[in-house]
Motif scaffolding. Structure first.
Motif, mmCIF file in Angstrom:
data_model
loop_
_atom_site.group_PDB
_atom_site.id
_atom_site.type_symbol
_atom_site.label_atom_id
_atom_site.label_comp_id
_atom_site.label_asym_id
_atom_site.label_seq_id
_atom_site.Cartn_x
_atom_site.Cartn_y
_atom_site.Cartn_z
ATOM 1 N N PHE A 1 0.856 -1.186 0.000
ATOM 2 C CA PHE A 1 0.000 0.000 0.000
ATOM 3 C C PHE A 1 0.891 1.235 0.000
ATOM 4 O O PHE A 1 1.836 1.322 0.779
ATOM 5 C CB PHE A 1 -0.932 -0.006 1.213
ATOM 6 C CG PHE A 1 -1.815 -1.219 1.243
ATOM 7 C CD1 PHE A 1 -2.972 -1.266 0.480
ATOM 8 C CD2 PHE A 1 -1.475 -2.320 1.999
ATOM 9 C CE1 PHE A 1 -3.774 -2.400 0.474
ATOM 10 C CE2 PHE A 1 -2.265 -3.454 2.011
ATOM 11 C CZ PHE A 1 -3.421 -3.497 1.251
ATOM 12 N N ASP A 37 -1.788 7.441 3.326
ATOM 13 C CA ASP A 37 -2.631 6.596 4.172
ATOM 14 C C ASP A 37 -2.204 5.133 4.152
ATOM 15 O O ASP A 37 -2.949 4.259 4.610
ATOM 16 C CB ASP A 37 -4.095 6.695 3.726
ATOM 17 C CG ASP A 37 -4.640 8.100 3.871
ATOM 18 O OD1 ASP A 37 -4.256 8.784 4.832
ATOM 19 O OD2 ASP A 37 -5.450 8.513 3.006
ATOM 20 N N THR A 80 -4.124 1.853 5.859
ATOM 21 C CA THR A 80 -4.715 0.898 4.930
ATOM 22 C C THR A 80 -4.144 -0.497 5.168
ATOM 23 O O THR A 80 -4.882 -1.491 5.178
ATOM 24 C CB THR A 80 -4.475 1.332 3.472
ATOM 25 O OG1 THR A 80 -4.977 2.662 3.304
ATOM 26 C CG2 THR A 80 -5.155 0.402 2.497
ATOM 27 N N HIS A 99 -5.640 -1.931 8.295
ATOM 28 C CA HIS A 99 -7.013 -2.377 8.044
ATOM 29 C C HIS A 99 -7.029 -3.695 7.270
ATOM 30 O O HIS A 99 -7.854 -4.575 7.535
ATOM 31 C CB HIS A 99 -7.787 -1.302 7.276
ATOM 32 C CG HIS A 99 -9.198 -1.676 7.023
ATOM 33 N ND1 HIS A 99 -10.173 -1.584 7.992
ATOM 34 C CD2 HIS A 99 -9.807 -2.184 5.928
ATOM 35 C CE1 HIS A 99 -11.315 -2.016 7.494
ATOM 36 N NE2 HIS A 99 -11.124 -2.387 6.234
ATOM 37 N N HIS A 100 -6.106 -3.851 6.344
ATOM 38 C CA HIS A 100 -6.044 -5.084 5.551
ATOM 39 C C HIS A 100 -5.772 -6.296 6.442
ATOM 40 O O HIS A 100 -6.274 -7.391 6.166
ATOM 41 C CB HIS A 100 -4.986 -4.959 4.459
ATOM 42 C CG HIS A 100 -5.071 -6.025 3.422
ATOM 43 N ND1 HIS A 100 -6.071 -6.066 2.483
ATOM 44 C CD2 HIS A 100 -4.294 -7.103 3.183
ATOM 45 C CE1 HIS A 100 -5.897 -7.123 1.706
ATOM 46 N NE2 HIS A 100 -4.823 -7.768 2.119
#
Length: 77
Positions: free
Chosen positions: A11, A15, A19, A22-23
């Motif tokens: 990523f 952000d 990210t 969150h993944h």
């Protein structure tokens, strides 16, 4: 004894860290729902604009994870 494989999703951008974090939630959910073993799920920083989410698994489970989750890359070890 099976080798360990690290599957990674990259990523980029301001952000990227959030990210990637969150993944990891989705990686844990998948492993739980599919009743699959894993060794570690976490993130790693390459630089402030590039983070990777990863899951470390046994090589025997690699095809299941790879085909379902489409990682960007993988590493042995």
């Amino acid at each position: 004894m099976s080798r360990k494989i690290k599957l990674l999703w990259d990523f980029r951008g301001p952000d990227a860290q959030e990210t990637a974090k969150h993944h990891t939630i989705h990686l844990k959910e998948f492993a739980t729902i599919e009743n699959l073993a894993f060794h570690e799920i976490d993130i790693q920083e390459k630089n402030p604009m590039l983070f990777s989410a990863f899951i470390t698994i046994d090589e025997t489970d690699m095809k299941i994870y790879r085909d379902a989750l489409k990682p960007h890359r993988g590493e042995v070890g």
